[in-house]
Design an enzyme around this catalytic site. Structure first.
Site, mmCIF file in Angstrom:
data_model
loop_
_atom_site.group_PDB
_atom_site.id
_atom_site.type_symbol
_atom_site.label_atom_id
_atom_site.label_comp_id
_atom_site.label_asym_id
_atom_site.label_seq_id
_atom_site.Cartn_x
_atom_site.Cartn_y
_atom_site.Cartn_z
ATOM 1 C CG LEU B 138 40.731 34.220 26.604
ATOM 2 C CD1 LEU B 138 41.605 33.092 27.135
ATOM 3 C CD2 LEU B 138 39.373 33.681 26.161
ATOM 4 C CB CYS B 139 36.318 38.002 30.022
ATOM 5 S SG CYS B 139 35.637 38.485 31.606
ATOM 6 C CG PHE B 140 37.749 34.465 33.422
ATOM 7 C CD1 PHE B 140 37.526 34.546 34.783
ATOM 8 C CD2 PHE B 140 36.674 34.244 32.589
ATOM 9 C CE1 PHE B 140 36.253 34.392 35.319
ATOM 10 C CE2 PHE B 140 35.392 34.079 33.096
ATOM 11 C CZ PHE B 140 35.177 34.147 34.466
#
Lengths: 127, 257
Positions: B138-140
């Site tokens: 996940l990017c976050f």
């Protein structure tokens, strides 16, 4: 320094000619501009490319950039070490970091590419 | 032409449509030299995969595997677009920030920092890169210098596609955590009293437009872009459906074993 024995596209690909076979890579200048390289996609052997056509992509710092064929031809070899070891490209962009080899379908196209001095002027101008 | 920013405040759309519009705007910037800024949302919780991410990775997370998904043109990690605000900007090669694309991350994020600070949010850029050998899906959960961080939680990230000198940059401001990824906190989870105006897309757009040019105009999607996006969306949706057939079904079988 851009090697003088190579030809260059304004989009930072280089071409080394040996008869009708061209080896294609991207310049050291482009690699440094892109910074941390993380992924690369290259075409399969047998793919036919037209001059200016996208033949691959490279990702750095969450930015994906297209790679463009500097001449037309058929892909006859791909540097299979590269997608898994992008250090080759970072450390030796003009040598072990070559991307693909193609059999040129129109060798005359190479004449429209830049020589090393002209390419360096392009880079210095920030293009 | 570079000084006039065409601002598009879009309706919530499907993943395929959203990504198709962004690509069509990039192509239009290349063709006509126009600068576009777009603010948009997603019509249903949707996972967007970074350009080089494998669908198989998505399928390994049972919370996300059966949500609609779409591949972005840009790099980076997967984003669950649920309670968030997305923006995109498309710059032609002649734009000063298309010629310094890494700087574009910081200039756009600086606008969000100013905006959020005015709204009472203690936001700061992360300021250092941390590329791990095995990046989180996940990017976050990834760390990059331009990220915006509140109380140690990433609340905004952006990514780019560079094409023939033009640049598409899109990014996501996480407003609230989703039940699908409760570990990722958004602004409303981190700041107890957040003003409603923080999600006023026209106000954010006004600020962003000032960063990109000297004047802006609220625009509809150009007819050519709309037509092109419609075609692209059909192709993207077809690809996603084939992914669903090939990848998602086995996961269901695994989870029932």
């Amino acid at each position: 320094m851009a090697p003088v024995n190579l030809k260059y596209a304004k989009t930072h690909e280089w071409l080394s000619l040996n008869g009708d076979v061209g080896t294609i890579g991207i310049s050291d200048f482009a690699v440094k501009e892109l910074t941390d390289l993380v992924y690369m996609g290259l075409p399969n052997v047998g793919k036919t490319l037209n001059i200016g056509e996208v033949f691959g992509e490279i990702e750095s710092v969450k930015a994906v950039s297209d790679l463009y064929a500097p001449v037309s031809g058929e892909v006859i070899e791909v540097n299979s070490n590269l997608p898994n070891d992008l250090d080759l490209l970072s450390k030796d962009a003009f040598g072990k970091g070559w991307l693909i080899k193609i059999r040129l379908s129109n060798p005359g196209e190479a004449a429209s590419l830049l020589d090393a001095a002209a390419y360096e002027r392009e880079c210095a101008a920030g293009h | 032409m570079n000084d006039l920013i065409h601002v598009i405040l879009d309706e919530p759309q499907s993943g395929a449509r959203n990504m198709a519009v962004d690509e069509a705007l990039l192509e239009e910037s290349l063709r006509s030299g126009t600068v576009f800024l777009r603010l948009y949302r997603w019509s249903e919780p949707t996972v967007s995969l970074g350009y080089f991410q494998k669908e198989a990775e998505l399928c390994r997370d049972p919370r996300l595997a059966n949500l609609p998904s779409v591949r972005r043109l840009s790099g980076g990690g997967a984003i669950l677009h649920h309670h968030e605000q997305t923006y995109s900007c498309s710059l032609p090669p002649s734009h000063r920030l298309a010629q310094q694309p890494y700087q574009l991350y910081f200039e756009i994020h600086a606008i969000f920092i100013a905006w959020l600070t005015e709204c009472g949010v203690p936001v700061a850029p992360r300021a250092s890169n941390s590329v791990r050998k095995q990046e989180p899906f996940l990017c976050f959960q990834r760390e990059a210098a331009p990220d915006l961080v509140v109380h140690g939680h990433k609340i905004m990230g952006s990514a780019q596609r560079r094409r023939r000198g033009a640049v598409l940059q899109h990014g996501s401001l996480l407003l609230k955590s989703s039940e699908h990824t409760p570990e990722l906190l958004g602004l409303c989870d981190l700041i107890p009293k957040i003003p409603d105006t923080i999600v006023a897309s026209h106000l954010i757009a006004q600020r962003l437009a000032q960063c990109l040019g000297s004047a802006s105009v609220i625009s509809e999607l150009p007819a050519l872009v709309r037509a092109e996006a419609r075609k692209m969306a059909i192709e993207i949706a077809a690809t996603d459906n084939s992914v669903a057939q090939n990848q998602k079904v086995p996961i269901v079988q695994i989870s029932t074993d």
